[in-house]
Design a protein around this motif. Structure first.
Motif, PDB file in Angstrom:
ATOM      1  N   ALA A  97       5.897   5.017  14.143  1.00 52.83           N
ATOM      2  CA  ALA A  97       6.329   3.990  15.101  1.00 52.83           C
ATOM      3  C   ALA A  97       6.491   4.536  16.513  1.00 52.83           C
ATOM      4  N   SER A 110      10.383  -1.853  11.346  1.00 57.46           N
ATOM      5  CA  SER A 110      10.286  -1.312   9.987  1.00 57.46           C
ATOM      6  C   SER A 110      10.878   0.088   9.905  1.00 57.46           C
ATOM      7  N   SER A 145       3.780  -2.345   2.510  1.00 60.50           N
ATOM      8  CA  SER A 145       3.466  -3.557   3.243  1.00 60.50           C
ATOM      9  C   SER A 145       3.216  -3.245   4.714  1.00 60.50           C
ATOM     10  N   VAL A 146       4.006  -2.357   5.294  1.00 62.75           N
ATOM     11  CA  VAL A 146       3.794  -1.959   6.689  1.00 62.75           C
ATOM     12  C   VAL A 146       2.411  -1.340   6.850  1.00 62.75           C
ATOM     13  N   PRO A 168       6.483  -4.464  15.012  1.00 62.16           N
ATOM     14  CA  PRO A 168       6.831  -4.418  13.588  1.00 62.16           C
ATOM     15  C   PRO A 168       6.983  -2.993  13.066  1.00 62.16           C
ATOM     16  N   LEU A 169       6.319  -2.014  13.704  1.00 65.28           N
ATOM     17  CA  LEU A 169       6.478  -0.634  13.245  1.00 65.28           C
ATOM     18  C   LEU A 169       7.874  -0.122  13.594  1.00 65.28           C
ATOM     19  N   THR A 185      -0.377  -4.108   6.359  1.00 66.84           N
ATOM     20  CA  THR A 185      -0.374  -5.323   7.170  1.00 66.84           C
ATOM     21  C   THR A 185      -0.665  -5.059   8.645  1.00 66.84           C
ATOM     22  N   LEU A 234       8.997 -10.963   8.217  1.00 61.02           N
ATOM     23  CA  LEU A 234       9.354 -10.214   7.012  1.00 61.02           C
ATOM     24  C   LEU A 234       9.969 -11.183   6.018  1.00 61.02           C
ATOM     25  N   SER A 250       8.197  -8.039   2.009  1.00 57.98           N
ATOM     26  CA  SER A 250       6.849  -7.769   2.498  1.00 57.98           C
ATOM     27  C   SER A 250       6.599  -8.508   3.799  1.00 57.98           C
ATOM     28  N   TRP A 251       5.740  -7.922   4.639  1.00 59.37           N
ATOM     29  CA  TRP A 251       5.419  -8.524   5.918  1.00 59.37           C
ATOM     30  C   TRP A 251       4.292  -9.544   5.805  1.00 59.37           C
ATOM     31  N   LEU A 299       8.047   7.113   8.899  1.00 66.67           N
ATOM     32  CA  LEU A 299       7.899   5.822   9.577  1.00 66.67           C
ATOM     33  C   LEU A 299       8.279   5.939  11.049  1.00 66.67           C
TER      34      LEU A 299
END
Lengths: 97, 415
Positions: B351, B318, B388-389, B314-315, B392, B269, B276-277, B347
């Motif tokens: 996730a 985030s 970005s999530v 990353p989820l 990406t 990140l 942004s990732w 989110l």
């Protein structure tokens, strides 16, 4: 003088009076907050726009001068009148918010 | 601009290499500072402004705005005020506090230079509450009387939004550390109604060095379009934050290595919680510059780099960040107050291992609902991270939609 509607976001309490008085430029999102059309206020709407500014309970609505060449594209903000996949309380014209 | 130093070094700044701001072997006291850099001689405002313009110095607080333009805008006003911003509300950043504790006199010099350049009548330093405040106070006491303008020290609350430009002005003026609705901008009307310069403390440190060693020296590091060095805060799973100074244009893998993050990363990140990732592959090939990062939607920002190992998702990371951002809302504006918690819920669903089928579309809809509809850029930064999530990690999103996760448990099962 070319003007468009603008809102003081920290002052706005989502009462929705502006949208009732100037639906041509203001719709409401799913939480009752104004979605502003940046298209300038045409002469036929100016009276209604000034009414809306005066009627805002928190004085959050204002008219902002538009500089030549400053016209913004209408943002794609979902409003209560656009289809959405989100569950929200249905809103009808005439309902109290 | 010619050199004005009378220090014991070569006087041209070349003795610093790329360790410009953070001395590797010096103490933070005034004597060590003068030994390293010599005395700051006053330079006329117009020469300062031209020199800063020539140097290409941009802000190091995240926005990367050209410093000379900000200085000139404030200088055009009456009886301006200069404020050094060391609030550092970003949880994954430590560079400003580190700088203030290891080289406070560089920041204080820079504040005087900014005051000289703008004709300011008042100077303040707004510092994240904690040990940095005491360190700055000691440095101010060491200089007593020697500066053109006395510096007022204000402690900043440790909240995410406390370092936002108008929140700084509001807090200094005795109000809440919350953003103020625009207009007018702070460079027109800020502290005490005066035109106010709000400049990140790292930017002030660079400014002090540009005033001493000149624009050519400043441009000797970095790239032709992005000159100079910058401080970065590197962190990973272990939670340790390491501050490093690197030249603009340094490969990201080298910045990470300097910060203790070695080997292939799952994702990085860039730019902190409003950033942004990058995928691991991108982080392995790209350099820390706006030019290199632009195609990915990222930018160097304030140098925050959070590196994830193959055993991290990353989820999940985030989702926790967006929850933090929702909790950090100033709660002044309806779209942010309502929309950010809804984004956090969405989110969290994405996730998890059984995301609702509408979650992805709902996330996209919510980003359109909150972007640009607030008194400050907090919702916009959150939208940037969320978008970005979504763009990406399509494979990760797909895996979760089918009840799985691409993170590889590390030996021992520790995450």
């Amino acid at each position: 003088m070319t003007e468009r509607v603008a809102v003081d976001w920290a002052g706005c309490q989502g009462r929705g009076v502006c949208s009732e008085l100037l639906p041509e430029r203001i719709e409401l999102d799913e939480w009752g907050y104004p979605v502003l059309d940046p298209t300038p206020v045409t002469p036929d709407l100016q009276g209604f726009a000034r009414n809306a500014v005066d009627a805002c309970p928190t004085r959050a609505l204002r008219l902002q001068r538009v500089m030549p060449g400053q016209h913004a594209a209408r943002p794609q903000v979902p409003t209560r009148s656009t289809p959405s996949t989100a569950p929200h309380r249905p809103h009808h014209r005439g309902d109290r918010p | 601009m010619t050199t004005t130093t009378t220090g014991t070094g070569t006087g041209t700044g070349s003795h610093l290499g790329t360790a410009r701001l953070l001395p590797t072997d010096a103490t933070p006291d005034l004597a060590a500072h003068l030994d390293r850099h010599g005395h700051q001689r006053p330079v006329p405002a117009d020469r300062l402004l031209d020199g800063v313009q020539e140097s290409g110095l941009t802000g190091r607080g995240g926005a990367r705005f050209p410093v000379h333009r900000k200085l000139r805008a404030v200088a055009a006003g009456r009886k301006p005020v200069v404020v050094g911003n060391g609030a550092e509300g970003e949880p994954a950043s430590r560079k400003d506090r580190t700088l203030l504790m290891r080289a406070p006199h560089l920041v204080l010099d820079g504040l005087q230079v900014a005051a000289q350049a703008t004709g300011a009548r008042r100077a303040l330093l707004y510092v994240h509450e904690g040990p940095a405040v005491a360190a700055v106070q000691r440095a101010i006491d060491e200089r007593s009387g020697a500066d053109r303008l006395p510096v007022e020290l204000v402690a900043a609350r440790a909240t995410f939004v406390s370092g936002q430009e108008s929140a700084v002005v509001r807090a200094i003026s005795g109000g809440a550390a919350l953003p103020r609705s625009t207009p007018p901008p702070v460079y027109e009307k800020g502290v005490g109604g005066r035109p106010t310069l709000v400049q990140n403390v790292e930017t002030l440190a660079h400014l002090a060095l540009v005033a001493r060693y000149g624009p050519e020296w400043f441009r000797a590091a970095g790239t032709p379009t992005e000159p100079g060095t910058m401080l970065c805060t590197v962190s990973g799973a272990a939670g340790r934050l390491v501050v490093v100074e690197v030249a603009l244009g340094t490969p990201i893998r080298d910045v990470l290595a300097a910060g203790g993050q070695h080997g292939p990363r799952r994702a990085v990140l860039v730019g902190g919680y409003h950033g942004s990732w990058l995928t691991g592959a991108e982080a392995g090939t790209l350099s820390l510059s706006a030019a290199d990062l632009a195609p990915t939607g990222a930018s160097p920002g304030a140098g925050v780099l959070i590196a994830l190992g193959p055993d991290q998702c990353p989820l999940e990371v985030s989702a926790r960040i967006v929850r933090y951002l929702a909790d950090s809302s100033a709660r002044q504006c309806g779209p942010c107050l309502n929309g950010l918690p809804a984004l956090a819920d969405t989110l969290a669903s994405l996730a998890g291992r059984s995301p609702s089928p509408e979650a992805y579309a709902r996330a996209q809809q919510l980003t359109r609902l909150v972007e640009g509809r607030g008194a400050c850029a907090h919702p916009d930064g959150t939208v940037r991270l969320v978008r970005s999530v979504l763009s990406t990690f399509p494979d990760e999103l797909d895996a979760h939609a089918h009840g799985g996760c691409l993170a590889v448990p590390s030996p021992g099962g520790l995450r």
